[in-house]
Scaffold this motif. Structure first.
Motif, PDB file in Angstrom:
ATOM      1  N   ALA A  13       0.817  -1.220   0.000  1.00 42.71           N
ATOM      2  CA  ALA A  13       0.000   0.000   0.000  1.00 42.71           C
ATOM      3  C   ALA A  13       0.848   1.268   0.000  1.00 42.71           C
ATOM      4  N   VAL A  14       2.164   1.117   0.021  1.00 42.86           N
ATOM      5  CA  VAL A  14       3.055   2.278   0.102  1.00 42.86           C
ATOM      6  C   VAL A  14       3.345   2.821  -1.301  1.00 42.86           C
ATOM      7  N   ASP A  15       3.194   4.108  -1.439  1.00 41.16           N
ATOM      8  CA  ASP A  15       3.503   4.822  -2.686  1.00 41.16           C
ATOM      9  C   ASP A  15       4.952   5.296  -2.587  1.00 41.16           C
ATOM     10  N   PHE A  16       5.891   4.424  -2.943  1.00 40.25           N
ATOM     11  CA  PHE A  16       7.311   4.731  -2.770  1.00 40.25           C
ATOM     12  C   PHE A  16       7.755   5.935  -3.599  1.00 40.25           C
ATOM     13  N   ASP A  17       7.255   6.051  -4.809  1.00 44.18           N
ATOM     14  CA  ASP A  17       7.626   7.210  -5.635  1.00 44.18           C
ATOM     15  C   ASP A  17       7.124   8.508  -5.000  1.00 44.18           C
ATOM     16  N   GLY A  18       5.899   8.480  -4.528  1.00 37.98           N
ATOM     17  CA  GLY A  18       5.340   9.662  -3.866  1.00 37.98           C
ATOM     18  C   GLY A  18       6.091  10.005  -2.594  1.00 37.98           C
ATOM     19  N   LEU A  19       6.418   8.985  -1.788  1.00 36.62           N
ATOM     20  CA  LEU A  19       7.173   9.221  -0.563  1.00 36.62           C
ATOM     21  C   LEU A  19       8.556   9.794  -0.864  1.00 36.62           C
ATOM     22  N   ALA A  20       9.215   9.265  -1.881  1.00 32.61           N
ATOM     23  CA  ALA A  20      10.536   9.778  -2.243  1.00 32.61           C
ATOM     24  C   ALA A  20      10.443  11.250  -2.651  1.00 32.61           C
ATOM     25  N   ARG A  21       9.410  11.589  -3.384  1.00 30.62           N
ATOM     26  CA  ARG A  21       9.234  12.985  -3.809  1.00 30.62           C
ATOM     27  C   ARG A  21       8.978  13.890  -2.602  1.00 30.62           C
ATOM     28  N   ILE A  22       8.126  13.463  -1.708  1.00 33.97           N
ATOM     29  CA  ILE A  22       7.790  14.260  -0.520  1.00 33.97           C
ATOM     30  C   ILE A  22       9.008  14.418   0.381  1.00 33.97           C
ATOM     31  N   VAL A  23       9.762  13.362   0.605  1.00 31.66           N
ATOM     32  CA  VAL A  23      10.949  13.446   1.453  1.00 31.66           C
ATOM     33  C   VAL A  23      11.974  14.394   0.822  1.00 31.66           C
ATOM     34  N   GLY A  24      12.148  14.310  -0.494  1.00 24.60           N
ATOM     35  CA  GLY A  24      13.038  15.244  -1.182  1.00 24.60           C
ATOM     36  C   GLY A  24      12.558  16.676  -1.056  1.00 24.60           C
ATOM     37  N   ASP A  25      11.257  16.875  -1.158  1.00 26.08           N
ATOM     38  CA  ASP A  25      10.688  18.216  -1.000  1.00 26.08           C
ATOM     39  C   ASP A  25      10.901  18.746   0.418  1.00 26.08           C
ATOM     40  N   LEU A  26      10.841  17.875   1.428  1.00 22.17           N
ATOM     41  CA  LEU A  26      11.075  18.301   2.813  1.00 22.17           C
ATOM     42  C   LEU A  26      12.485  18.863   2.981  1.00 22.17           C
ATOM     43  N   ALA A  27      13.463  18.193   2.404  1.00 18.83           N
ATOM     44  CA  ALA A  27      14.839  18.665   2.503  1.00 18.83           C
ATOM     45  C   ALA A  27      14.983  20.014   1.803  1.00 18.83           C
ATOM     46  N   ALA A  28      14.408  20.142   0.629  1.00 18.22           N
ATOM     47  CA  ALA A  28      14.487  21.407  -0.114  1.00 18.22           C
ATOM     48  C   ALA A  28      13.761  22.524   0.626  1.00 18.22           C
ATOM     49  N   GLU A  29      12.662  22.196   1.280  1.00 19.56           N
ATOM     50  CA  GLU A  29      11.899  23.208   2.024  1.00 19.56           C
ATOM     51  C   GLU A  29      12.703  23.736   3.205  1.00 19.56           C
ATOM     52  N   ARG A  30      13.426  22.864   3.883  1.00 18.96           N
ATOM     53  CA  ARG A  30      14.283  23.312   4.986  1.00 18.96           C
ATOM     54  C   ARG A  30      15.310  24.322   4.497  1.00 18.96           C
ATOM     55  N   THR A  31      15.903  24.019   3.350  1.00 18.45           N
ATOM     56  CA  THR A  31      16.911  24.912   2.772  1.00 18.45           C
ATOM     57  C   THR A  31      16.280  26.241   2.383  1.00 18.45           C
ATOM     58  N   ARG A  32      15.104  26.198   1.767  1.00 21.78           N
ATOM     59  CA  ARG A  32      14.412  27.438   1.384  1.00 21.78           C
ATOM     60  C   ARG A  32      14.044  28.264   2.611  1.00 21.78           C
ATOM     61  N   GLU A  33      13.582  27.599   3.675  1.00 20.19           N
ATOM     62  CA  GLU A  33      13.230  28.330   4.895  1.00 20.19           C
ATOM     63  C   GLU A  33      14.452  28.995   5.505  1.00 20.19           C
ATOM     64  N   LEU A  34      15.561  28.274   5.543  1.00 20.65           N
ATOM     65  CA  LEU A  34      16.790  28.837   6.091  1.00 20.65           C
ATOM     66  C   LEU A  34      17.228  30.053   5.280  1.00 20.65           C
ATOM     67  N   GLN A  35      17.196  29.951   3.954  1.00 16.20           N
ATOM     68  CA  GLN A  35      17.591  31.068   3.107  1.00 16.20           C
ATOM     69  C   GLN A  35      16.658  32.261   3.306  1.00 16.20           C
ATOM     70  N   ALA A  36      15.370  32.029   3.442  1.00 23.59           N
ATOM     71  CA  ALA A  36      14.420  33.120   3.667  1.00 23.59           C
ATOM     72  C   ALA A  36      14.688  33.818   4.999  1.00 23.59           C
ATOM     73  N   ARG A  37      14.956  33.056   6.041  1.00 24.25           N
ATOM     74  CA  ARG A  37      15.250  33.648   7.360  1.00 24.25           C
ATOM     75  C   ARG A  37      16.543  34.455   7.313  1.00 24.25           C
ATOM     76  N   LEU A  38      17.545  33.930   6.608  1.00 24.97           N
ATOM     77  CA  LEU A  38      18.796  34.671   6.441  1.00 24.97           C
ATOM     78  C   LEU A  38      18.551  35.983   5.704  1.00 24.97           C
ATOM     79  N   GLY A  39      17.651  35.958   4.729  1.00 22.27           N
ATOM     80  CA  GLY A  39      17.317  37.175   3.992  1.00 22.27           C
ATOM     81  C   GLY A  39      16.713  38.241   4.882  1.00 22.27           C
TER      82      GLY A  39
END
Length: 166
Positions: A33-59
């Motif tokens: 029942a696991v959507d591995f492709d979807g999970l991989a995309r979401i986990v990758g997006d989580l890492a990118a979101e952390r980086t975007r948040e950090l850059q925004a706060r630095l700004g």
């Protein structure tokens, strides 16, 4: 909690429901029942979101530091508080994701042009009032007690002069 969605169903329809279903399937070891492709995309997006948040706060920090340095007579508690709060959040983000510390120099450099543009808009000063590249070191950006004083006003007026009423 909802039933897990069939594998391959787009998670874009209801991300929260999809995520709950995926978490339940993983906890119950129902790998069919696991959507591995979807999970991989979401986990990758989580890492990118952390980086975007950090850059925004630095700004936000950079914008505040630029204005603090150039608009000496307008300094106040709200500017200091904004800078301090953002530094606190950056510190928390780096504690939660220490691997992002290595990216700080590039994130500060990437955040600077937008921070400078925002400082120009907020201050009504000319673009030339601010450096083309980031004038602050990584330590100056992150240190909770550092506020720039390029013209020596603090030395002349005394520490925290801007906190006192005339």
């Amino acid at each position: 909690m909802s039933e897990s969605k069939p594998k391959g169903e787009p998670f874009a329809l209801d991300l929260a429901d999809w995520a709950d279903g995926q978490a339940e399937a993983l906890r119950e070891h129902r790998f069919e029942a696991v959507d591995f492709d979807g999970l991989a995309r979401i986990v990758g997006d989580l890492a990118a979101e952390r980086t975007r948040e950090l850059q925004a706060r630095l700004g936000v920090i950079l914008t505040g530091l630029l204005r603090w340095a150039e608009q000496v007579d307008l300094r106040g508690h709200s500017w200091a508080a904004t800078i301090d709060i953002q530094r606190h959040v950056v510190d928390r983000l780096l504690k939660e994701s220490p691997s992002l510390r290595a990216a700080l120099p590039s994130l500060i450099a990437a955040a600077y042009p937008e921070a400078k543009a925002r400082a120009v808009l907020e201050s009504a000063l000319f673009d030339e009032s601010f450096s083309e590249s980031c004038p602050f070191t990584e330590e100056e950006v992150l240190a909770r007690s550092v506020f720039p004083d390029p013209y020596g006003d603090d030395a002349i007026r005394g520490a925290d002069w801007w906190k006192r009423r005339p």
